[in-house]
Design a protein around this motif. Structure first.
Motif, short mmCIF file in Angstrom:
data_model
loop_
_atom_site.label_atom_id
_atom_site.label_comp_id
_atom_site.label_asym_id
_atom_site.label_seq_id
_atom_site.Cartn_x
_atom_site.Cartn_y
_atom_site.Cartn_z
N GLY A 22 8.05 -20.57 -1.45
CA GLY A 22 7.59 -21.47 -0.35
C GLY A 22 6.79 -20.53 0.40
N ALA A 23 7.62 -19.86 1.08
CA ALA A 23 7.30 -18.83 2.32
C ALA A 23 6.24 -17.98 2.38
N ASN A 24 6.24 -17.44 1.11
CA ASN A 24 4.85 -16.32 0.18
C ASN A 24 3.60 -16.61 -0.19
N PHE A 25 3.75 -18.07 -0.90
CA PHE A 25 2.77 -18.41 -1.04
C PHE A 25 2.07 -19.73 -1.71
N LEU A 26 3.37 -20.30 -2.09
CA LEU A 26 3.51 -22.52 -2.44
C LEU A 26 3.49 -23.17 -1.60
N GLY A 27 3.21 -23.38 0.19
CA GLY A 27 4.05 -23.20 0.71
C GLY A 27 2.20 -23.76 1.70
N ALA A 28 1.71 -22.37 1.31
CA ALA A 28 0.04 -22.32 2.12
C ALA A 28 -1.16 -22.73 1.30
N VAL A 29 -0.53 -22.68 -0.08
CA VAL A 29 -1.92 -23.40 -0.77
C VAL A 29 -1.61 -25.62 -1.27
N LYS A 30 -2.90 -25.62 -1.57
CA LYS A 30 -2.71 -27.03 -1.64
C LYS A 30 -2.18 -27.78 -3.35
N LYS A 31 -1.62 -29.11 -3.04
CA LYS A 31 -0.75 -29.00 -3.68
C LYS A 31 -1.30 -28.78 -6.05
N ASP A 32 -2.40 -29.28 -6.01
CA ASP A 32 -3.31 -28.67 -6.73
C ASP A 32 -3.36 -27.74 -7.24
N GLN A 33 -3.11 -26.54 -6.42
CA GLN A 33 -3.33 -25.54 -7.41
C GLN A 33 -1.54 -24.91 -7.49
N ILE A 34 -0.78 -25.37 -6.97
CA ILE A 34 0.98 -25.44 -7.56
C ILE A 34 0.93 -25.79 -8.58
N VAL A 35 0.19 -27.01 -9.21
CA VAL A 35 0.22 -28.03 -10.36
C VAL A 35 -0.22 -26.90 -11.20
N ARG A 36 -1.27 -25.96 -11.16
CA ARG A 36 -2.68 -25.36 -11.61
C ARG A 36 -1.59 -24.18 -12.03
N ALA A 37 -0.65 -23.55 -11.27
CA ALA A 37 -0.08 -22.66 -11.34
C ALA A 37 1.24 -22.40 -11.93
N VAL A 38 1.65 -23.47 -12.26
CA VAL A 38 3.16 -24.02 -13.33
C VAL A 38 2.38 -24.85 -14.82
N THR A 39 0.86 -25.18 -14.51
CA THR A 39 -0.05 -25.27 -15.98
C THR A 39 0.55 -24.11 -16.77
N GLU A 40 -0.79 -22.78 -16.13
CA GLU A 40 -0.75 -21.55 -16.47
C GLU A 40 0.92 -20.92 -16.83
N ALA A 41 1.41 -21.00 -15.94
CA ALA A 41 2.91 -20.13 -16.25
C ALA A 41 4.10 -21.10 -17.19
N VAL A 42 4.45 -21.80 -17.06
CA VAL A 42 5.47 -22.77 -17.14
C VAL A 42 4.98 -24.13 -18.17
N SER A 43 4.38 -25.19 -18.47
CA SER A 43 3.40 -25.37 -19.61
C SER A 43 3.10 -27.01 -18.56
N VAL A 44 2.52 -27.54 -19.81
CA VAL A 44 1.20 -28.97 -18.94
C VAL A 44 2.32 -30.65 -18.55
N ALA A 45 3.46 -30.09 -19.39
CA ALA A 45 4.53 -31.12 -19.25
C ALA A 45 5.30 -30.97 -17.51
N ASP A 46 5.38 -30.02 -17.95
CA ASP A 46 6.21 -29.48 -16.53
C ASP A 46 5.39 -29.88 -15.34
N ALA A 47 4.15 -29.55 -15.37
CA ALA A 47 3.42 -29.48 -13.81
C ALA A 47 2.77 -30.93 -14.14
N ARG A 48 2.94 -31.69 -14.82
CA ARG A 48 2.76 -33.32 -14.54
C ARG A 48 3.71 -33.49 -13.83
N ARG A 49 4.97 -33.70 -14.35
CA ARG A 49 6.10 -34.10 -13.65
C ARG A 49 6.04 -33.37 -11.80
N LEU A 50 6.01 -32.66 -12.03
CA LEU A 50 5.43 -31.40 -10.40
C LEU A 50 4.46 -32.19 -9.79
#
Length: 92
Positions: A22-50
């Motif tokens: 949150g301090a070095n990246f996630l807090g500085a970007v828009k929500k859709d960028q966070i969702v995109r990161a979780v989609t790329e790294a974890v899963s589509v399902a986790d990104a949807r819940r997020l």
């Protein structure tokens, strides 16, 4: 370009040194960028819940999900980066 060449020569993989928080990246970007990161790294399902959470909750959950991965934002990626390598069965 020179930084990429140097990173390649040194076999520098920023995923060994940096995690999105949150301090070095996630807090500085828009929500859709966070969702995109979780989609790329974890899963589509986790990104949807997020995507249903408010930003503070999203940051908190995304930080935990991304901590177990080697996901990097584009500016930190190099040819030696191993994006999502620790996450088995990534596609969904």
């Amino acid at each position: 370009l020179q930084a990429d060449q140097l990173a390649q020569v040194l076999s520098l993989d920023m995923a060994e040194w940096w995690r999105p928080t949150g301090a070095n990246f996630l807090g500085a970007v828009k929500k859709d960028q966070i969702v995109r990161a979780v989609t790329e790294a974890v899963s589509v399902a986790d990104a949807r819940r997020l995507s249903l959470l408010k930003k503070d909750g999203m940051i908190e959950k995304a930080e935990v999900l991304l901590a177990a991965t080697s996901w990097l934002p584009d500016p930190l990626k190099t040819a030696t980066s191993t994006i999502g390598a620790e996450v088995p069965g990534n596609p969904e």
